[in-house]
Enzyme design. Structure first.
Site, mmCIF file in Angstrom:
data_model
loop_
_atom_site.group_PDB
_atom_site.id
_atom_site.type_symbol
_atom_site.label_atom_id
_atom_site.label_comp_id
_atom_site.label_asym_id
_atom_site.label_seq_id
_atom_site.Cartn_x
_atom_site.Cartn_y
_atom_site.Cartn_z
ATOM 1 N N THR A 74 0.904 -1.281 -0.109
ATOM 2 C CA THR A 74 -0.091 -0.137 -0.060
ATOM 3 C C THR A 74 0.776 1.008 0.008
ATOM 4 O OG1 THR A 74 -1.648 -1.103 1.356
ATOM 5 C CG2 THR A 74 -1.687 1.143 1.322
ATOM 6 N N GLY A 75 0.517 2.443 -0.699
ATOM 7 C CA GLY A 75 1.192 3.560 -0.564
ATOM 8 C C GLY A 75 1.273 4.187 -1.894
ATOM 9 N N SER A 76 2.165 5.288 -2.090
ATOM 10 C CA SER A 76 2.411 5.851 -3.364
ATOM 11 C C SER A 76 3.208 5.147 -4.252
ATOM 12 C CB SER A 76 2.929 7.366 -3.101
ATOM 13 O OG SER A 76 3.808 7.494 -2.336
ATOM 14 N N THR A 77 4.168 4.493 -3.517
ATOM 15 C CA THR A 77 5.262 3.936 -4.538
ATOM 16 C C THR A 77 4.619 2.577 -4.903
ATOM 17 O OG1 THR A 77 6.962 4.425 -2.665
ATOM 18 C CG2 THR A 77 7.592 3.156 -4.328
ATOM 19 N N GLY A 99 6.253 -0.745 -0.178
ATOM 20 C CA GLY A 99 7.150 0.382 0.024
ATOM 21 C C GLY A 99 7.381 0.362 1.599
ATOM 22 N N ALA A 100 8.087 1.165 2.204
ATOM 23 C CA ALA A 100 8.437 1.604 3.597
ATOM 24 C C ALA A 100 8.509 3.081 3.841
ATOM 25 C CB ALA A 100 9.565 0.713 3.881
ATOM 26 N N GLY A 159 3.640 1.383 7.837
ATOM 27 C CA GLY A 159 2.477 1.777 8.589
ATOM 28 C C GLY A 159 1.783 3.368 8.250
ATOM 29 N N GLY A 160 2.766 4.253 7.393
ATOM 30 C CA GLY A 160 2.724 5.371 7.335
ATOM 31 C C GLY A 160 1.175 5.615 6.707
ATOM 32 N N GLU A 190 -0.335 -5.748 5.693
ATOM 33 C CA GLU A 190 0.839 -5.565 5.338
ATOM 34 C C GLU A 190 1.822 -6.790 5.931
ATOM 35 O OE1 GLU A 190 1.178 -1.171 3.617
ATOM 36 O OE2 GLU A 190 2.140 -1.641 5.589
HETATM 37 C C1 5RP Z 1 1.370 1.599 4.203
HETATM 38 C C2 5RP Z 1 2.960 1.723 4.114
HETATM 39 C C3 5RP Z 1 3.689 2.363 3.104
HETATM 40 O O1 5RP Z 1 4.416 1.249 2.561
HETATM 41 C C4 5RP Z 1 4.820 3.367 3.500
HETATM 42 O O2 5RP Z 1 4.000 4.334 4.124
HETATM 43 C C5 5RP Z 1 5.393 4.070 2.225
HETATM 44 O O3 5RP Z 1 4.490 4.892 1.488
HETATM 45 P P1 5RP Z 1 4.862 5.605 0.351
HETATM 46 O O4 5RP Z 1 5.122 4.596 -0.881
HETATM 47 O O5 5RP Z 1 3.611 6.558 -0.138
HETATM 48 O O6 5RP Z 1 5.983 6.457 0.661
HETATM 49 O O7 5RP Z 1 3.482 1.140 4.957
HETATM 50 O O8 5RP Z 1 0.833 1.284 5.409
#
Ligand code: 5RP
Length: 219
Positions: free
Chosen positions: A28-31, A82-83, A95-96, A103
């Site tokens: 999950t997330g933008s990446t 992502g992370a 978890g951002g 996940e």
């Molecule tokens: C979501 C996450 C994402 O992997 C993490 O927040 C990175 O997000 P992004 O790819 O938007 O920088 O852990 O729960």
């Protein structure tokens, strides 16, 4: 090069790990969103796809994928996510986006975990990024008291409910010099559903994008 371009490059570099017949887990997330846009190019190599969040499921469906549950799919060949922070030991904070519980389940069910980040996520010690923790509603006040005893500053994520119907504490002020020990210690607090440290199940491969290209680190 801006960070969204680097995220796209990291995502693109992960496509080569999708081999014919892959049962694929998606984070999950933008990446990961950038990755989902590229998945139609490798559709014929994907046997089944499992998602870590309602948001990613929706995007996968928009790209024409039928999303399986983990129960239907069984173990995953590959999980890509992502992370928020990563170290050279491939320990992570995640978890951002609030999807850490699902996940962590998908990472645990995967034979191989490829983590895709831009260079801004690479740190010496985890903990500058506030550590996300998913908490059962009836245990909220108890968990906060326990964390304060550890000299941390837990702050509720305003107006946010996880896909599992719980709330997230963002824990400030932790220097996580021993991620394995901290993950184990926090996991023992009753009422904590998931801690956003991924050290007991770290990434296997880290793809870090910077201005010059994408670097690969292995455990
Ligand atoms: C979501 C996450 C994402 O992997 C993490 O927040 C990175 O997000 P992004 O790819 O938007 O920088 O852990 O729960």
């Amino acid at each position: 090069m801006d960070s969204s371009e680097k995220k796209r490059n990291a995502a693109e570099a992960s496509l080569k790990f999708i081999e014919p017949g892959t049962v694929l887990g998606i984070g999950t997330g933008s990446t990961v969103n950038a990755l989902i846009e590229m998945l139609p190019d490798v559709r014929e190599r994907i046997d089944k796809v499992v998602s870590s969040s309602k948001a990613s499921t929706e995007l996968l469906q928009q790209q024409g994928f039928e999303v399986s549950t983990l129960n239907e799919a069984g173990d995953l060949d590959l999980y890509i996510d992502g992370a928020d922070e990563v170290t050279k030991r491939l320990h992570l904070i995640k978890g951002g986006g609030g999807a850490l519980t699902r996940e962590k389940v998908l990472a645990g069910a995967a034979r191989r975990f490829v983590c895709i980040v831009d260079e801004s996520k690479f740190v010496g010690i985890l903990g500058s990024f506030p550590l996300p923790i998913e908490v059962l509603p009836m245990a909220q006040a108890f968990v906060v008291r326990k964390l304060i005893k550890l000299r941390a500053q837990p702050i509720w994520r305003e107006g946010f409910v996880t896909d599992n119907g719980n709330h997230i504490l963002d824990v400030h002020g932790l220097t996580i010099s021993n991620p394995l020990e901290m993950e184990a210690r926090l996991n023992q607090i009753p009422g904590i559903l998931t801690v956003g440290i991924f050290a007991q199940r770290p990434a296997d491969i880290l793809l870090i994008a910077d201005d010059t290209g994408v670097r690969e680190l292995r455990a």
